[in-house]
Design an enzyme around this catalytic site. Structure first.
Site, PDB file in Angstrom:
ATOM      1  N   GLY A 107      -1.682  11.044 -15.811  1.00 27.48           N
ATOM      2  CA  GLY A 107      -1.423  11.621 -14.465  1.00 27.48           C
ATOM      3  C   GLY A 107      -0.663  12.791 -14.578  1.00 27.48           C
ATOM      4  O   GLY A 107       0.226  12.971 -15.016  1.00 27.48           O
ATOM      5  N   ALA A 108      -1.214  13.770 -13.412  1.00 25.02           N
ATOM      6  CA  ALA A 108      -0.432  14.836 -13.346  1.00 25.02           C
ATOM      7  C   ALA A 108       1.012  14.650 -13.101  1.00 25.02           C
ATOM      8  O   ALA A 108       1.780  15.540 -13.500  1.00 25.02           O
ATOM      9  CB  ALA A 108      -1.047  15.725 -12.249  1.00 25.02           C
ATOM     10  N   ASP A 109       1.310  13.741 -12.280  1.00 21.77           N
ATOM     11  CA  ASP A 109       2.652  13.446 -12.192  1.00 21.77           C
ATOM     12  C   ASP A 109       3.720  13.092 -13.346  1.00 21.77           C
ATOM     13  O   ASP A 109       4.864  13.645 -13.551  1.00 21.77           O
ATOM     14  CB  ASP A 109       2.910  12.298 -10.933  1.00 21.77           C
ATOM     15  CG  ASP A 109       2.419  11.039 -11.482  1.00 21.77           C
ATOM     16  OD1 ASP A 109       1.536  11.279 -12.266  1.00 21.77           O
ATOM     17  OD2 ASP A 109       2.597  10.129 -10.753  1.00 21.77           O
ATOM     18  N   ARG A 110       3.090  12.486 -14.228  1.00 26.26           N
ATOM     19  CA  ARG A 110       3.630  12.174 -15.498  1.00 26.26           C
ATOM     20  C   ARG A 110       3.802  13.240 -16.437  1.00 26.26           C
ATOM     21  O   ARG A 110       4.874  13.433 -16.997  1.00 26.26           O
ATOM     22  CB  ARG A 110       2.788  10.989 -16.169  1.00 26.26           C
ATOM     23  CG  ARG A 110       2.663   9.544 -15.359  1.00 26.26           C
ATOM     24  CD  ARG A 110       1.591   8.550 -15.924  1.00 26.26           C
ATOM     25  NE  ARG A 110       2.613   7.946 -17.119  1.00 26.26           N
ATOM     26  CZ  ARG A 110       1.939   6.663 -17.664  1.00 26.26           C
ATOM     27  NH1 ARG A 110       0.636   6.773 -17.361  1.00 26.26           N
ATOM     28  NH2 ARG A 110       2.544   6.188 -18.590  1.00 26.26           N
ATOM     29  N   THR A 131       4.116   4.151  -5.735  1.00 30.49           N
ATOM     30  CA  THR A 131       3.046   2.919  -5.404  1.00 30.49           C
ATOM     31  C   THR A 131       2.701   2.329  -6.702  1.00 30.49           C
ATOM     32  O   THR A 131       2.736   0.947  -6.896  1.00 30.49           O
ATOM     33  CB  THR A 131       1.842   3.998  -5.046  1.00 30.49           C
ATOM     34  OG1 THR A 131       2.117   4.591  -3.930  1.00 30.49           O
ATOM     35  CG2 THR A 131       0.708   2.796  -4.564  1.00 30.49           C
TER      36      THR A 131
END
Length: 255
Positions: A107-110, A131
């Site tokens: 994931g981009a956030d990760r 979430t």
């Protein structure tokens, strides 16, 4: 000035920064806007209140885990800023070795969280509570993978939707480990249970590696867990900081 969008399944954080350390930011409901025009109206009202104009924005960096809304941000940047977005993704040239089967699945956030942590240390375990709750492991500058758990509200909504008698409740940090009513039972099970799961997984990870990692805690739901989680650093802006670093590295590689 950079405009950063951290697009999550529930909320989108819009942040402005010049130095990657200090941020003006807002949390928006991700599905509150359905067009680039609606996004423009929302942002303009927020900018006006902070005496920031769109002319101040030089670049737009986006970390999105919600592909269906990506076109909104793309159209917004092109229509109102005349700027092409920079999308965060695991790639070469970031100073991180991605030691997983398929880096494109991260994931981009990760990715941003790992970059933010790597700026401060070589060995880290990052807990991001949203979430979904993600655990990311960085050892000697190498991303080793991680784990994913249901987020607190996701677990609460699942119980409410899948059971006939259990009520929908608000979540906060329970003081007790034994509940005296149904709401307290659920709260203890979800919040304290998740905290124990995270602490246990962190210990297992630490036992797998000889390194002594720094434990980071971030994410919108981290406040509920922070007194129950064994961590070294609490950083609500870790993802935004990592997005800024991503922009820096990409701009350097292109120049």
């Amino acid at each position: 000035m950079l405009l950063l969008f951290d697009v999550g399944n529930t909320h989108t954080v819009a942040g402005f920064t010049e130095d990657g350390t200090n941020f003006v930011k807002w949390r928006l409901a991700t599905h509150k806007f359905e067009t680039e025009d609606e996004l423009f109206v929302i942002l303009k009202s927020l900018l006006d209140n902070n005496k920031i104009t769109f002319s101040h924005i030089d670049s737009v960096v986006i970390a999105s885990v919600v592909p269906p809304v990506n076109y909104i941000f793309q159209r917004f940047s092109e229509k109102y800023l005349g700027i092409k977005n920079l999308w965060v993704e695991a790639s070469d040239g970031l100073g991180i070795k991605w030691n997983v089967k398929n880096p494109t699945e991260i994931g981009a956030d990760r990715v941003a969280n790992v970059l933010g942590a790597a700026k401060m240390c070589d060995d880290a375990i990052i807990l991001d509570c949203g979430t979904a709750i993600t655990i990311d492991v960085l050892m000697a500058g190498c991303y080793e993978g991680g784990a994913i758990l249901p987020g607190l509200m996701t677990a609460a909504h699942s119980l409410f939707e899948k059971t006939a008698k259990l009520p929908q409740i608000d979540l906060y940090t329970p003081k007790n480990c034994v509940g005296k009513d149904t709401a307290e039972n659920i709260r203890i099970g979800i919040v304290r249970g998740t905290a124990h799961a995270l602490n246990g997984l962190v210990e297992e990870v630490k036992n797998c590696f000889k390194n002594k990692p720094t434990i980071f805690l971030t994410g919108g739901q981290s406040k509920i867990l922070e007194t129950l989680i064994q961590c070294d650093l609490k950083d609500a802006d870790l993802t935004l900081k990592g997005m800024y670093i991503y922009w820096q590295k990409k701009c350097t590689s292109c120049s």
